[in-house]
Design a protein around this motif. Structure first.
Motif: not given
Length: 505
Positions: A255-267
């Motif tokens: 959750x602290x990684x920059x990529x987390x904000x743009x990650x697709x977690x819909x599945x």
């Protein structure tokens, strides 16, 4: 008897042979390939003389070969003994001796470790991964020796509060019961589920809830060799991952990684967290991405997960661990065995179809742990008016650092062998990253310093066991009237050790 992990793998190989079973980096295996390769390994083990019920240790970090070899061991009718690659030779020797293992399979880079382990006791057969990697390609192979439902099929060694390792017995019945129960609820796992595993395969979550759960349910498991938070965040979307589990440290890092904000977690449908205290801020961070982290309570003896917060209660009861599972019951009892009142602290007891039948070659510990038909956890908890469990603390002295158990007694025994040490006590110190970390309190002579103690530990125990706080004192440690060290008094005296003392590493 066909109700085995091997029979499940054979079914998916026949019915969904082209489905991806395992992904590691850029490599992947279909169910057909996984079945055939593990079958060739099983036949090779049998031809080498591995007998039904013989214990086989599998050593090494996460890799493509590890899960295939582990399945090959099971299909050979042998008993799988996962070996933590972070253990030192003396620690490995103890596990192998306890298990009575005569065969160890290992990657080539662990050759020196294996030889050093060999030198500490009886000889054993050592097989490099490369010999089984060479069997990756070939024809169809259905070799399989099925064990009876209640015969041991795996031994998962877990540290005890006494400092003695104990082999938790898993049978085909208990393992399949765990899968069955986990797949029955709406928020549970399903056939075809894709899981991201960033935990080691050698521990209960990775082996049972990762590999074996996937194989039985015909899903796909994406195995990471190590946790790289940004990459893990990306993989959740790239593979449309539906399940992930781990200790708070893992979810915090992702959750602290920059990529987390743009990650697709819909599945992502199943996200369970446990093994240490879970900060509400962490739950909120994932909730803001539409993911309800569900806190669990469990132990290796109960299959890893005994109870989890219900999905619909995750937001309103973030500190709850649920009220059991469909077939797994729990209760909180007083010292006299009577059930505790709501809100009253007591020991957590469990019973259910995934509970171990006992410890390997340890009837005394088995009788104590499974008294009166309940698994006595040694953990302290409370239940609210609706029966929701809240974990409070451990009655045992185990330290849980990053979700991995560390026995204080084991560390105390190691440190006591250092010249100059007169008294030693190991306690848990709070740690922002790992939840807890070992701290050592020593009374000794003038030859002792922090560096000597740390260096001594590094040579004898895994790095996660090496203390991060060292306090050397000239006064005797507090003792009970019986003469034993008073851990309660020591913990109280050093309850703020992380604030008063600097980390030594």
């Amino acid at each position: 008897m066909a109700a085995t992990i091997g029979s499940a793998l054979a079914w998916w190989a026949r019915s969904k042979g082209d489905r991806t079973a395992i992904v590691v980096d850029d490599a992947s295996l279909t169910y057909r390939h996984l079945h055939d390769w593990s079958g060739r390994i099983a036949r090779s083990l049998a031809e080498r003389g591995v007998r039904r019920g013989e214990r086989v240790g599998v050593l090494g970090p996460n890799s493509l070969e590890w899960p295939v070899i582990a399945l090959g061991v099971l299909k050979a009718g042998a008993v799988l003994v996962p070996l933590n690659p972070r253990l030192r030779p003396a620690e490995l020797r103890k596990v192998l001796d306890d298990a009575g293992a005569k065969v160890v399979v290992f990657p080539g880079e662990f050759g020196e470790t294996v030889e050093a382990t060999r030198a500490l006791g009886e000889d054993f057969s050592a097989i490099e991964f490369a010999e089984f990697t060479a069997l990756r390609d070939g024809g169809r192979e259905d070799f399989r020796i099925d064990l009876e439902p209640d015969e041991p099929t795996a031994l998962l060694f877990t540290s005890g509060s006494t400092g003695m390792s104990k082999g938790v017995i898993c049978t085909n019945r208990t393992l399949l019961n765990i899968v069955f129960e986990a797949s029955l609820t709406e928020e549970g796992l399903r056939p075809g589920t894709t899981t991201l595993l960033v935990l080691p395969l050698v521990f209960t979550p990775g082996l049972v809830w990762g590999l074996l759960m996937t194989v039985v349910l015909g899903g796909t498991i994406v195995i990471e060799k190590e946790l790289v938070p940004g990459r893990a965040a990306r993989l959740l979307g790239e593979h449309q991952v539906q399940a992930i589990f781990g200790v708070p440290l893992i979810f915090e890092a992702i959750s602290r990684a920059p990529e987390f904000q743009e990650a697709d977690l819909s599945s992502l449908r199943t996200a369970i967290v446990g093994g240490a205290a879970v900060p509400v801020s962490l739950l909120e961070r994932w909730a803001n991405k539409g993911v309800a982290l569900r806190q669990i309570y469990g132990m290796t003896e109960a299959g890893g997960v005994a109870t989890a917060t219900l999905l619909q209660e995750a937001a309103d009861h973030p500190d709850s661990c649920g009220d059991g599972s469909i077939f797994t019951e729990l209760k909180v009892v007083r010292p006299d065995g009577a059930e505790a009142a709501p809100g009253e602290e007591g020991e957590i007891l469990l019973r259910g179809p995934g509970v171990t039948p006992g410890y390997w070659n340890d009837p005394e510990s088995t009788a104590t742990a499974l008294a009166d038909g309940w698994l006595h956890s040694g953990d302290l908890g409370t239940r609210d008016e609706e029966g929701r469990l809240k974990f409070v603390d451990r009655l045992k002295d185990l330290i849980i650092t990053g979700g991995i158990n560390v026995s204080p007694v084991e560390l105390e025994q190691v440190i006591s062998t250092l010249p100059g040490v007169e008294e030693v006590a190991v306690i848990a110190a709070g740690d922002e990253r790992f939840g807890e970390t070992p701290a050592v309190i020593v009374k000794g002579d003038d030859s002792l310093d922090e560096a000597r103690i740390i260096e001594h530990c590094r040579g004898l125990v895994a790095d996660y066991k090496v203390p991060r706080y060292v306090v050397i004192r000239d006064q005797p440690l507090p003792r009970l009237p019986s003469g034993k060290l008073s851990k309660t008094a020591i913990r109280e005296e050093y309850r703020d050790i992380s604030e008063r003392f600097e980390k030594v590493r």
